[in-house]
Design a protein around this motif. Structure first.
Motif, mmCIF file in Angstrom:
data_model
loop_
_atom_site.group_PDB
_atom_site.id
_atom_site.type_symbol
_atom_site.label_atom_id
_atom_site.label_comp_id
_atom_site.label_asym_id
_atom_site.label_seq_id
_atom_site.Cartn_x
_atom_site.Cartn_y
_atom_site.Cartn_z
ATOM 1 N N LEU A 213 51.619 73.052 49.776
ATOM 2 C CA LEU A 213 51.099 72.701 51.099
ATOM 3 C C LEU A 213 49.736 73.346 51.324
ATOM 4 N N ALA A 214 49.618 74.628 50.953
ATOM 5 C CA ALA A 214 48.346 75.338 51.141
ATOM 6 C C ALA A 214 47.210 74.605 50.454
ATOM 7 N N ASP A 215 47.456 74.102 49.263
ATOM 8 C CA ASP A 215 46.428 73.393 48.511
ATOM 9 C C ASP A 215 46.167 72.005 49.081
ATOM 10 N N GLN A 216 47.230 71.262 49.342
ATOM 11 C CA GLN A 216 47.085 69.879 49.792
ATOM 12 C C GLN A 216 46.457 69.764 51.177
ATOM 13 N N ALA A 217 46.633 70.780 52.012
ATOM 14 C CA ALA A 217 46.120 70.714 53.382
ATOM 15 C C ALA A 217 44.627 71.009 53.474
ATOM 16 N N TRP A 218 44.049 71.566 52.408
ATOM 17 C CA TRP A 218 42.636 71.967 52.451
ATOM 18 C C TRP A 218 41.711 70.888 53.012
ATOM 19 N N PRO A 219 41.670 69.668 52.448
ATOM 20 C CA PRO A 219 40.703 68.680 52.953
ATOM 21 C C PRO A 219 40.913 68.317 54.409
ATOM 22 N N TRP A 220 42.158 68.403 54.867
ATOM 23 C CA TRP A 220 42.442 68.046 56.253
ATOM 24 C C TRP A 220 42.049 69.174 57.202
ATOM 25 N N ILE A 221 42.174 70.424 56.752
ATOM 26 C CA ILE A 221 41.666 71.550 57.538
ATOM 27 C C ILE A 221 40.151 71.421 57.665
ATOM 28 N N GLU A 222 39.497 71.073 56.559
ATOM 29 C CA GLU A 222 38.047 70.900 56.586
ATOM 30 C C GLU A 222 37.642 69.766 57.526
ATOM 31 N N GLN A 223 38.474 68.740 57.601
ATOM 32 C CA GLN A 223 38.153 67.594 58.462
ATOM 33 C C GLN A 223 38.424 67.882 59.934
ATOM 34 N N TYR A 224 39.605 68.431 60.214
ATOM 35 C CA TYR A 224 40.020 68.568 61.611
ATOM 36 C C TYR A 224 39.690 69.929 62.222
ATOM 37 N N ALA A 225 39.521 70.957 61.396
ATOM 38 C CA ALA A 225 39.265 72.303 61.920
ATOM 39 C C ALA A 225 38.215 73.005 61.073
ATOM 40 N N PRO A 226 37.016 72.428 60.953
ATOM 41 C CA PRO A 226 36.008 72.986 60.047
ATOM 42 C C PRO A 226 35.616 74.423 60.351
ATOM 43 N N LYS A 227 35.674 74.832 61.617
ATOM 44 C CA LYS A 227 35.286 76.204 61.942
ATOM 45 C C LYS A 227 36.329 77.222 61.498
ATOM 46 N N HIS A 228 37.491 76.727 61.065
ATOM 47 C CA HIS A 228 38.553 77.640 60.645
ATOM 48 C C HIS A 228 38.746 77.675 59.123
ATOM 49 N N THR A 229 37.828 77.097 58.371
ATOM 50 C CA THR A 229 38.044 77.027 56.924
ATOM 51 C C THR A 229 38.043 78.408 56.271
ATOM 52 N N GLU A 230 37.183 79.317 56.728
ATOM 53 C CA GLU A 230 37.183 80.663 56.155
ATOM 54 C C GLU A 230 38.482 81.385 56.479
ATOM 55 N N SER A 231 38.945 81.246 57.713
ATOM 56 C CA SER A 231 40.227 81.853 58.089
ATOM 57 C C SER A 231 41.371 81.260 57.282
ATOM 58 N N TYR A 232 41.287 79.953 57.034
ATOM 59 C CA TYR A 232 42.339 79.298 56.251
ATOM 60 C C TYR A 232 42.362 79.847 54.829
ATOM 61 N N GLU A 233 41.194 80.110 54.276
ATOM 62 C CA GLU A 233 41.139 80.690 52.930
ATOM 63 C C GLU A 233 41.803 82.063 52.904
ATOM 64 N N VAL A 234 41.526 82.874 53.922
ATOM 65 C CA VAL A 234 42.145 84.196 53.999
ATOM 66 C C VAL A 234 43.662 84.066 54.114
ATOM 67 N N LEU A 235 44.125 83.129 54.939
ATOM 68 C CA LEU A 235 45.560 82.911 55.103
ATOM 69 C C LEU A 235 46.199 82.515 53.774
ATOM 70 N N CYS A 236 45.567 81.596 53.052
ATOM 71 C CA CYS A 236 46.098 81.189 51.745
ATOM 72 C C CYS A 236 46.152 82.373 50.789
ATOM 73 N N ASN A 237 45.128 83.211 50.837
ATOM 74 C CA ASN A 237 45.105 84.385 49.966
ATOM 75 C C ASN A 237 46.197 85.384 50.340
ATOM 76 N N MET A 238 46.471 85.513 51.645
ATOM 77 C CA MET A 238 47.570 86.377 52.088
ATOM 78 C C MET A 238 48.894 85.867 51.537
ATOM 79 N N LEU A 239 49.087 84.556 51.615
ATOM 80 C CA LEU A 239 50.322 83.963 51.104
ATOM 81 C C LEU A 239 50.462 84.236 49.606
ATOM 82 N N HIS A 240 49.390 84.036 48.862
ATOM 83 C CA HIS A 240 49.403 84.328 47.426
ATOM 84 C C HIS A 240 49.732 85.791 47.165
#
Length: 260
Positions: A213-240
């Motif tokens: 899910l973390a991987d597949q959601a990337w393009p949609w986060i970029e589309q719908y919440a572009p200002k949160h892409t850096e935060s999303y990367e941190v969240l994915c890294n936390m999960l990892h």
């Protein structure tokens, strides 16, 4: 099933715990940030009693009208789960506050925080759909509903995570973000199962579904919440990171058992 993780095509569910650990370690070492400050905060939150949670959030004796929307949700969670405990022995409410902490620290916004705090209200049967809608609005309610497992998904994590991804694709990106924060925190307390078989199964599902899910959601986060892409990367890294920690713990346990 090959699972893409940041450019990798890895059939993780076929790998041994040891090999999975090395794959995820490589990914984590390449990460920009693992959200260490947030992880340190969670360590404190997880030790709080119910009384300390109430005091910490200043909502125990405040009139409902003075709480604000997030305060109302915090109060709702504290009241509805006041007699429940997690397998670790911590108050059940602590989990929801920890999920909120992750989302607040990464500045995902109040809708994410509200969904994070209330993500199990419907599934646990402690609050009705109409109550949530009346108190917190349509988007929050829809997010919580998406994150509530349907009966057919109780033994079908793949179908459940596909449901969450479909919501993200349709614009409800907060559902995906909250699910990843939820899974990251659940991994932190995985050892409370005290059942290596269940823990291994949970980690396998994390690899096949949550990391997917973390991987597949990337393009949609970029589309719908572009200002949160850096935060999303941190969240994915936390999960990892949390995933890696648990894999290494089970790997050490396997090695110890084999030596006996």
């Amino acid at each position: 099933m090959n699972m893409p993780i940041f450019g990798y095509q890895v059939p993780l569910h076929h790998l041994s715990i040891s090999l999975r650990s090395r794959v995820v370690k490589e990914l984590t070492q390449a990460a920009v940030s693992s959200g260490q400050a947030t992880r340190d905060k969670l360590r404190v939150r997880e030790t709080m009693t119910l009384e300390e949670l109430v005091e910490n959030h200043h909502c125990g004796g405040m009139p409902r009208a003075d709480l604000g929307t997030i305060g109302v949700m915090q109060h709702t969670v504290l009241v509805r789960y006041r007699n429940e405990r997690r397998k670790s022995g911590a108050p059940a409410a602590s989990h929801f506050f920890c999920v909120q902490d992750v989302l607040a620290d990464l500045d995902f916004g109040p809708i994410c925080e509200l969904i994070g705090l209330g993500h199990d209200l419907i599934e646990d049967g402690v609050m009705s759909l109409d109550e949530i809608l009346d108190n917190f609005g349509e988007r929050v309610t829809t997010g919580i509903l998406v994150l509530s497992k349907r009966p057919e998904h109780k033994e079908d994590d793949a179908g459940y995570f596909a449901q969450v991804l479909e919501a993200v694709k349709n614009g409800l990106w907060e559902a995906g973000v909250v699910k990843l924060a939820d899974r990251a925190h659940n991994l932190r307390t995985l050892e409370a199962f005290k059942d290596p078989e269940r823990e291994t199964s949970y980690l396998a599902s994390t690899a096949d579904n949550a990391l997917w899910l973390a991987d597949q959601a990337w393009p949609w986060i970029e589309q719908y919440a572009p200002k949160h892409t850096e935060s999303y990367e941190v969240l994915c890294n936390m999960l990892h990171k949390e995933y890696e920690i648990q894999l290494q713990r089970l790997e050490r346990s396997e090695e110890h058992t084999s030596e006996l």
